[in-house]
Design a protein around this motif. Structure first.
Motif, PDB file in Angstrom:
ATOM      1  N   THR A 197     -58.591  94.663 142.948  1.00  0.00           N
ATOM      2  CA  THR A 197     -57.889  95.581 143.950  1.00  0.00           C
ATOM      3  C   THR A 197     -56.339  95.579 143.783  1.00  0.00           C
ATOM      4  O   THR A 197     -55.635  96.448 144.067  1.00  0.00           O
ATOM      5  CB  THR A 197     -58.046  95.241 145.354  1.00  0.00           C
ATOM      6  OG1 THR A 197     -57.734  93.813 145.923  1.00  0.00           O
ATOM      7  CG2 THR A 197     -59.247  95.501 145.915  1.00  0.00           C
ATOM      8  N   PHE A 198     -55.997  94.577 142.782  1.00  0.00           N
ATOM      9  CA  PHE A 198     -54.428  94.325 142.754  1.00  0.00           C
ATOM     10  C   PHE A 198     -54.329  94.995 141.201  1.00  0.00           C
ATOM     11  O   PHE A 198     -53.279  95.948 141.211  1.00  0.00           O
ATOM     12  CB  PHE A 198     -54.029  93.083 142.586  1.00  0.00           C
ATOM     13  CG  PHE A 198     -52.713  92.729 142.024  1.00  0.00           C
ATOM     14  CD1 PHE A 198     -51.634  93.013 143.233  1.00  0.00           C
ATOM     15  CD2 PHE A 198     -51.967  92.236 140.863  1.00  0.00           C
ATOM     16  CE1 PHE A 198     -50.314  92.791 142.909  1.00  0.00           C
ATOM     17  CE2 PHE A 198     -50.763  91.999 140.781  1.00  0.00           C
ATOM     18  CZ  PHE A 198     -49.859  92.495 141.668  1.00  0.00           C
ATOM     19  N   CYS A 199     -55.086  94.939 140.265  1.00  0.00           N
ATOM     20  CA  CYS A 199     -54.717  95.362 138.935  1.00  0.00           C
ATOM     21  C   CYS A 199     -55.627  96.572 138.393  1.00  0.00           C
ATOM     22  O   CYS A 199     -55.227  97.079 137.525  1.00  0.00           O
ATOM     23  CB  CYS A 199     -54.681  94.471 137.868  1.00  0.00           C
ATOM     24  SG  CYS A 199     -56.305  93.484 137.504  1.00  0.00           S
ATOM     25  N   GLY A 200     -56.849  96.688 139.065  1.00  0.00           N
ATOM     26  CA  GLY A 200     -57.912  97.561 138.693  1.00  0.00           C
ATOM     27  C   GLY A 200     -58.723  97.108 137.507  1.00  0.00           C
ATOM     28  O   GLY A 200     -59.814  97.850 137.128  1.00  0.00           O
ATOM     29  N   HIS A 201     -58.680  95.785 137.104  1.00  0.00           N
ATOM     30  CA  HIS A 201     -59.510  95.249 135.941  1.00  0.00           C
ATOM     31  C   HIS A 201     -60.937  95.196 136.475  1.00  0.00           C
ATOM     32  O   HIS A 201     -60.982  95.022 137.629  1.00  0.00           O
ATOM     33  CB  HIS A 201     -59.202  93.818 135.635  1.00  0.00           C
ATOM     34  CG  HIS A 201     -60.246  93.126 134.797  1.00  0.00           C
ATOM     35  ND1 HIS A 201     -60.357  93.581 133.465  1.00  0.00           N
ATOM     36  CD2 HIS A 201     -60.947  92.172 135.056  1.00  0.00           C
ATOM     37  CE1 HIS A 201     -61.319  92.717 132.949  1.00  0.00           C
ATOM     38  NE2 HIS A 201     -61.480  91.879 133.957  1.00  0.00           N
ATOM     39  N   ALA A 211     -61.844  84.539 140.460  1.00  0.00           N
ATOM     40  CA  ALA A 211     -60.444  85.131 140.189  1.00  0.00           C
ATOM     41  C   ALA A 211     -60.279  86.086 139.065  1.00  0.00           C
ATOM     42  O   ALA A 211     -61.145  86.070 138.211  1.00  0.00           O
ATOM     43  CB  ALA A 211     -59.547  83.964 139.778  1.00  0.00           C
ATOM     44  N   CYS A 212     -59.546  87.326 139.216  1.00  0.00           N
ATOM     45  CA  CYS A 212     -59.678  88.308 138.190  1.00  0.00           C
ATOM     46  C   CYS A 212     -58.766  87.682 136.848  1.00  0.00           C
ATOM     47  O   CYS A 212     -57.958  86.750 136.831  1.00  0.00           O
ATOM     48  CB  CYS A 212     -58.733  89.387 138.593  1.00  0.00           C
ATOM     49  SG  CYS A 212     -58.256  90.675 137.401  1.00  0.00           S
ATOM     50  N   LYS A 213     -59.308  88.017 135.726  1.00  0.00           N
ATOM     51  CA  LYS A 213     -59.232  87.222 134.617  1.00  0.00           C
ATOM     52  C   LYS A 213     -57.818  87.970 134.012  1.00  0.00           C
ATOM     53  O   LYS A 213     -57.181  87.219 133.145  1.00  0.00           O
ATOM     54  CB  LYS A 213     -60.216  87.865 133.387  1.00  0.00           C
ATOM     55  CG  LYS A 213     -61.596  87.324 133.693  1.00  0.00           C
ATOM     56  CD  LYS A 213     -62.486  87.549 132.486  1.00  0.00           C
ATOM     57  CE  LYS A 213     -63.867  87.027 132.787  1.00  0.00           C
ATOM     58  NZ  LYS A 213     -64.730  87.499 131.690  1.00  0.00           N
ATOM     59  N   VAL A 214     -57.428  89.119 134.602  1.00  0.00           N
ATOM     60  CA  VAL A 214     -56.051  89.586 134.004  1.00  0.00           C
ATOM     61  C   VAL A 214     -54.951  89.078 135.007  1.00  0.00           C
ATOM     62  O   VAL A 214     -53.932  88.860 134.467  1.00  0.00           O
ATOM     63  CB  VAL A 214     -56.214  91.129 134.079  1.00  0.00           C
ATOM     64  CG1 VAL A 214     -54.869  91.844 133.899  1.00  0.00           C
ATOM     65  CG2 VAL A 214     -57.208  91.584 133.045  1.00  0.00           C
TER      66      VAL A 214
END
Length: 230
Positions: A197-201, A211-214
């Motif tokens: 929801t933060f970066c769209g990845h 955790a998001c990889k980006v």
């Protein structure tokens, strides 16, 4: 009692002619303050007009209005303000044509906000653009999720330009409709493709936490892949 059409008062407000130099100085200082203030306000604060254009409008409007209404404002000092602003305008225009860096400082530059269906985080930080405000801009264009968007740019005027994927190239993306986006959670409930929801990845996820990889953030929402309604 003051007389009507008292010429010295009308043109100079009974001030010495040397006061014109102070008017020029005051105009230059206020022009610079206006320019820097609106620059700090950001593009969205002056949407549809460039920062420089807004400065000119405010400065000329103020200079024109006061001598129309107030008897203690002389016409000649106001005219000098106009002349000073026009000279500053010409000087700034000339400098923007000569220096790319100066042009970018005055007018700003186009920034990429979405690249291949994902947020450009660095650009968002530069523009101080709220996510909700940006989502609203996209929803106005009938966009349901970021996977429909190939590129999005914020122009120097503050407008957002959007370029879409063709239907066959639409990807899974972060939903931006409130009902879907508000389902975000740190707990992934089901298997499937989820969007940060933060970066769209987007990536395949299993139940649990991740955790998001980006961007390393941990809030997710189920990604969707629908074609844009036109």
């Amino acid at each position: 009692m003051k007389e009507i059409f008292e010429w010295n008062r009308l043109f100079f407000n009974e001030l010495p002619e040397i006061f014109i130099l102070e008017v020029i100085f005051r105009s230059t200082v206020m022009f610079t303050i206006l320019l820097l203030t609106l620059k700090l306000a950001g593009k969205r604060g002056v949407k549809q007009l460039s920062i420089f254009e807004t400065v000119i409008i405010i400065a000329l409007g103020s200079a024109a209005g006061d001598p129309m209404f107030y008897e203690d404002v002389g016409i000649v000092p106001a005219a000098i303000v106009f002349l000073t602003i026009i000279i500053l305008y010409r000087a700034v225009t000339w400098l923007t044509g000569k220096s790319k860096k100066f042009e970018e400082f005055i007018e700003g530059k186009t920034e990429c906000l979405i690249q291949d269906g994902k947020f450009s985080i660095s650009s968002f930080k530069k523009e101080t653009l709220a996510q909700d405000e940006f989502f609203s801009e996209l929803r106005i264009r009938s966009i349901e999720h970021l996977g429909q968007v190939k590129h999005a740019f914020i122009e120097t005027s503050g407008e957002v330009s959007v370029f879409f994927y063709e239907d066959k190239d639409v990807q899974f993306g972060l939903p931006i409709l409130p009902a879907a986006f508000n389902k975000k959670s740190k707990i992934i409930a089901t298997d499937g493709i989820h969007a940060c929801t933060f970066c769209g990845h987007t990536e395949e996820q299993k139940p649990g936490t991740s955790a998001c990889k980006v961007c390393k953030k941990e809030e997710w929402v189920p990604a969707i892949k629908t074609l844009r309604i036109t």
